[in-house]
Design an enzyme around this catalytic site. Structure first.
Site, short mmCIF file in Angstrom:
data_model
loop_
_atom_site.label_atom_id
_atom_site.label_comp_id
_atom_site.label_asym_id
_atom_site.label_seq_id
_atom_site.Cartn_x
_atom_site.Cartn_y
_atom_site.Cartn_z
N TYR A 142 -1.26 -0.52 10.30
CA TYR A 142 -1.42 -1.18 8.99
C TYR A 142 -0.17 -0.94 8.13
O TYR A 142 0.34 -1.87 7.49
CB TYR A 142 -2.66 -0.62 8.29
N LYS A 169 2.62 -3.61 6.45
CA LYS A 169 2.96 -3.67 5.02
C LYS A 169 4.46 -3.47 4.80
O LYS A 169 5.07 -4.12 3.93
CB LYS A 169 2.16 -2.61 4.25
N THR A 183 -1.10 2.73 -5.71
CA THR A 183 -1.73 3.97 -5.29
C THR A 183 -3.18 3.68 -4.91
O THR A 183 -3.57 2.53 -4.76
CB THR A 183 -1.65 5.01 -6.43
N HIS A 228 -13.98 4.05 0.91
CA HIS A 228 -13.03 5.08 0.52
C HIS A 228 -13.70 6.08 -0.41
O HIS A 228 -14.87 5.96 -0.74
CB HIS A 228 -11.80 4.43 -0.12
N SER A 280 0.84 -1.19 0.00
CA SER A 280 0.00 0.00 0.00
C SER A 280 0.87 1.24 0.00
O SER A 280 1.99 1.23 0.54
CB SER A 280 -0.90 0.00 1.24
N SER A 281 0.36 2.32 -0.56
CA SER A 281 1.10 3.58 -0.59
C SER A 281 1.24 4.20 0.79
O SER A 281 2.04 5.11 0.99
CB SER A 281 0.42 4.58 -1.53
N CYS A 282 0.49 3.69 1.79
CA CYS A 282 0.58 4.24 3.14
C CYS A 282 1.90 3.89 3.81
O CYS A 282 2.17 4.36 4.93
CB CYS A 282 -0.59 3.78 4.00
#
Length: 323
Positions: A137, A141, A165, A180, A108-110
Site C-alpha cells: 500500500y 502511495k 496523519t 483502526h 498516507s503517512s505510511c
C-alpha cells in the site's frame, strides 16, 4: 478557484472523500461531480478515460483508494498494490489527457520509513525501509506522489500531494475486526456501556504516542492546498519533494486516547492495559511546519473530534458504520 468550477471528487463515499464534498459544499462550491463504484470502475482504464473525456472536469481531488488494517494488508497485498496503482495511474493520466491543470492526490503517512526520525518530515521519504505489514500500500502511495511530480516536470501540470496523519470521524469504518484504533475504541466502549461491563481491556502498555486528525480538518487542509497560489506552493515545496504533510502537530499517549474515548462515550468502569500485547512503534508524529507556513493549521481538538465521531456513530445505521 471559481465556485462554479466542475470539480471531480474521486472516492466521495469514503471518509476523506465525503469530508471533502462536505467542505466544498459548505464553502459554496456548486458543481461537484461524483460517481459510485458501480457507476465508474476506477481500475478500468477505458472507463476512466471516457469519463474524463466527456465530463469537462476542471479540478480533481483524488481521494479514492483501497484501504484496510494490518490484517487486510497482510492477507491481500497484491490487491492493495494493484488496485491503488491502477486507480492513481488511470485518474492522473486521464486528467492529463483531458488537459486538466489542477489535481490533488491524497496519500498516507505510511509512505515514511518504519524507523523515520520523529517528527516525520517530508524529506524522510525514501530514506529507509518501510513497515513490512503495509509496504505494498505504501509503495502505491509513493508512486502516486511520483506520478504527480513527473507530470509536473514533463508537462508543467499543477498536481499536488498531501499526506495525512491518522484520521478519524464521520464515515469511518467501525467494523469489529478491521477498524483502526479510534473507531475500534469508540465501538468497544459504547458496547461495554450498553452491556454494563465493569472493565475494558486495551492492548499494550498505553505508552506509545500517536497523532490524530479529525477528517473535516483534513478536508479543509486539502482545499486550502488545492487553492494555494503557485507562488506560495512552490516557495514551500521542491520539484522532487512536492508532497505536504497534514496533521495536528500534536500527539498523545495511547493511554490518554483511551481515557478520552471512555470519557466521551460515558463509560464509567475501569480501564486495564494488557502489557502482553504489542505496542508497535514508540511514536509516530508528522512534521507540519511546511503546511503551517502556508497558512493552515488544525482547529478541531481531540476531545471535540471524538465527540463528533461518537455522535456520528450513534446517528447512523450499522451497515453504514461498517462499510
Amino acid at each position: 478557484m471559481e465556485l462554479n468550477s466542475r470539480i471531480y471528487v474521486a472516492g466521495h463515499r469514503g471518509m476523506v472523500g465525503s469530508a471533502i464534498v462536505r467542505q466544498l459544499k459548505a464553502s459554496g462550491y456548486t458543481n461537484i461531480i461524483t460517481r459510485t463504484r458501480n457507476e465508474l470502475d476506477l481500475t478500468n482504464q477505458k472507463a476512466v478515460f471516457d469519463f474524463f473525456r466527456t465530463e469537462n472536469i476542471e479540478k480533481v481531488y483524488l481521494a479514492a483508494a483501497k484501504v484496510g488494517g494490518i490484517v487486510a494488508n497482510n492477507t491481500y497485498p497484491a490487491d492493495f498494490i494493484y488496485e491503488n496503482l491502477m486507480i492513481q495511474c488511470n485518474i492522473i493520466h486521464a486528467a492529463h489527457l483531458a488537459d486538466i491543470q489542477k489535481l490533488l492526490f491524497l496519500g498516507s503517512s505510511c509512505i515514511y520509513p518504519k524507523l523515520a526520525t520523529q517528527p516525520m518530515a517530508e524529506s524522510a521519504l525514501l530514506t529507509g525501509e518501510l513497515e513490512p505489514t503495509n509496504e505494498p500500500y505504501a509503495v502505491a502511495k509513493i508512486a502516486g506522489i511520483k506520478l504527480c511530480e513527473s507530470y509536473n516536470r514533463q508537462f508543467c501540470r499543477d498536481y499536488r500531494s498531501v499526506m495525512p496523519t491518522n484520521l478519524y470521524g464521520p464515515n469511518d469504518n467501525f467494523h469489529p475486526e478491521n477498524s483502526h484504533v479510534i473507531p475500534a475504541l469508540i465501538r468497544r466502549f459504547h458496547e461495554a456501556k450498553l452491556n454494563g461491563d465493569k472493565e475494558v481491556v486495551a492492548w499494550g502498555s498505553g505508552k506509545p504516542m500517536r497523532e490524530f486528525l479529525y477528517v473535516d480538518d483534513m478536508a479543509d487542509a486539502s482545499i486550502h492546498v488545492m487553492n494555494l497560489s503557485n507562488e506560495v506552493y512552490k516557495e514551500n515545496t521542491q520539484p522532487m519533494l512536492s508532497h505536504i504533510n497534514v496533521g495536528s502537530g500534536i500527539d498523545c499517549t495511547i493511554r490518554e486516547l483511551v481515557e478520552t474515548v471512555a470519557k466521551v462515550v460515558g463509560f464509567e468502569g475501569s480501564i486495564n492495559f494488557d502489557v502482553s500485547k504489542p505496542d508497535g512503534a514508540p511514536r509516530k508524529l508528522m512534521e507540519v511546519a511546511r503546511l503551517n507556513d502556508m497558512g493552515w493549521s488544525s482547529t478541531v481538538g481531540l476531545e471535540k473530534g471524538l465527540s463528533l465521531a461518537y455522535q456520528w456513530y450513534l446517528n447512523n445505521p450499522l451497515d453504514l458504520r461498517e462499510a
